[in-house]
Design an enzyme around this catalytic site. Sequence first.
Site, short mmCIF file in Angstrom:
data_model
loop_
_atom_site.label_atom_id
_atom_site.label_comp_id
_atom_site.label_asym_id
_atom_site.label_seq_id
_atom_site.Cartn_x
_atom_site.Cartn_y
_atom_site.Cartn_z
N SER A 1 3.49 17.70 -143.97
CA SER A 1 3.18 16.55 -145.19
C SER A 1 3.24 15.08 -144.68
O SER A 1 3.16 14.13 -145.45
CB SER A 1 4.10 16.81 -146.14
OG SER A 1 5.45 16.70 -145.92
N HIS A 2 3.79 14.94 -143.36
CA HIS A 2 3.70 13.75 -142.67
C HIS A 2 2.87 13.63 -141.54
O HIS A 2 2.96 14.49 -140.65
CB HIS A 2 5.32 13.36 -142.29
CG HIS A 2 6.44 13.47 -143.28
ND1 HIS A 2 7.57 14.06 -142.98
CD2 HIS A 2 6.16 13.26 -144.62
CE1 HIS A 2 8.45 14.02 -144.13
NE2 HIS A 2 7.47 13.50 -145.05
#
Lengths: 499, 158
Positions: free
Chosen positions: A428-429
């Site tokens: 997610s990053h």
Amino acid sequence: MKQLDDAADFIIVGSGAGGATAARVLSAAGCSVVVLEEGPALSPDQRSRALLPAMDEAVRDMATIATSGRTPIPLLMGRCVGGSTAVNSGIIWRMPEDVQEDLRVHHGLDELLEPHALERCFEAIEADLGVAEVRDEIMGGNAQLLRDGSQALGLSGQPIRRNARGCKGSARCLQGCPTGARQSMDVSYLPVAVSHGARIHALTRAKRVLFEGGRAVGVSAEQLDASTKKPIAKLTLRARRGVILAAGAIFTPVLLLRSGLSGRVGHGFQAHPGSAVVGRFERPVGMGYGATQAYEVPLRARGYKLESLALPPELLAARLPGAGAQWQSYLSRLDQFAQFCAVHRAQARGRVRLGTFGGLDVRYELTPADVERVKESVALLTRIMFAAGAVEVYPGVAGVPERLTDPAQAELLLGPNVRRDAFHMLASHHFGTAAAGGDPRHSVVSPRLETHAVRGLYVMDASALPTNLGVNPQHSIMAIVRRAAEQLANAERPARSAA
Amino acid sequence: MTRWEQAWASDVLKAFTLDGAPGLNVAPGEVDYLGAFSRMRRGSTALAAFGLRIALWMVILAPLWLLGRIGTFSALAVRERTELLAHLLSHRSFVVRELALLLKLTAAMALLGTASVRARTQYDDTRAPVLLTHDARVHLKTVSELTRNSQPPERAAS
């Protein structure tokens, strides 16, 4: 098809941490600002509790965009006004000192990351967003178990610092905070920008940047129908002073590439892939109450951070083993499960590029060292889960028993037969695909976040961070963008903008 | 999707649960499996939507390629269907496991997306607020919302 036009000093593509911060700073400085966002504007009372509609509305392609290596990793990105800040857990971490030092020394970012200026930005953002540690009363059973289990193993942890004012513990960060407590950009910085005159075009997809005389002068875009997501109008947005790309580390390079830029664009992609372990307890855990993520165990020297992560019931159900009677018995007691995750500062570097027929290709493979760390973290999470009192642990790792009933079985996860493709992961990053730096041969944007190749074109999101951070990136993105946007607002206006 | 595929999607997603088994039970017609499958496909990338379709075919033809039996998944007894799905979820091939998991995720979305079913899982905690209670609720006006059928402000003003 209908043709619409708009114009402003700055056209900003993306309304997440980077785009919203730029919009806030520039509009407050008296610049006119237009923000484009591909997703819809969703008020807190429009956010669905059920995961399927919630993800369909606010998550890009329902997280089905994946890396294209041998073992694909899905990529989670917000696509709504507020961007990923409207679907994340609101975790706030300042950029670690070692990362700051690396970026100053090896990437020439001394001015951008000048310590006093950066400190001022961090403090201002934390005050704006009401950043504070999770209070005991909304810690939730899931996080308490991570605290208890890690302490039992002698690991040092802490309540997570979040940007939530008056969080009620809905455990619905991913679906969208139903109380408006989480200070995602749609309820914090964007309303301020709008109060200063910024205009937000929701459901508007940027197609390419427009250039004249070696300078970015606008964006061509299309407005989308809210239900079908099909184009219903064309837009030409003229920028008098600059175009700011803040579409995230996957789609900012896509826009740059589609607009004709090349060089290092898309290179150096990095991420924080995550893996998770679920445990069953004999008493109710109550994952359905508390801050979605409330407790963490930073293990920076080992290359990962452990976090409590309350899953929506749909994802929890899919994560539990088997089908049929055994699965149904689990589903009837979803209050008895806990989940912890490990977020890795992976060494792997990949590349974002345009795929066949103008699509997207994210090349990315974990290194052997990364895989070893994933195995180590999942084994540690398993031990913590047992130390917290779990009667069964489900590591979700192929080739290892689905149900572990003894802490000693954690060793199975470290075996040589457990390979990369045994793990389910999610990232997610994302970072580094339009890296900032002083040397144009090794970077895409300057230390002021303006592209080396084209004047008036800026990248203000995690694409500009040359490396991953090992911590949640929202705060670092906002701080560097605040700093660069302040510099931009204070810069002398080009002579032609006065015309 | 063809009508055949729609029928297969319902058959496959239903088979993750067994009627009358202990634990969570689902009443006939209570869950809209096909609706969830369609929404998953609509909301996914073209590649993932194709993957869902491939997953469906993989399961439907699994009796042939996995068990060496002539016939489709829909021809199996109900209990055999569930056992077959469990087998695919732990298959040695990463691709087979992932495709089966995609279907299981869709089934879970359908099941837990049904309020009456979700209520029987005991997941929700009564302390967690369901309704909007925050005083500082924000409704952010956007240009698209204001001008969907007219001109954006700057042009309208000129």
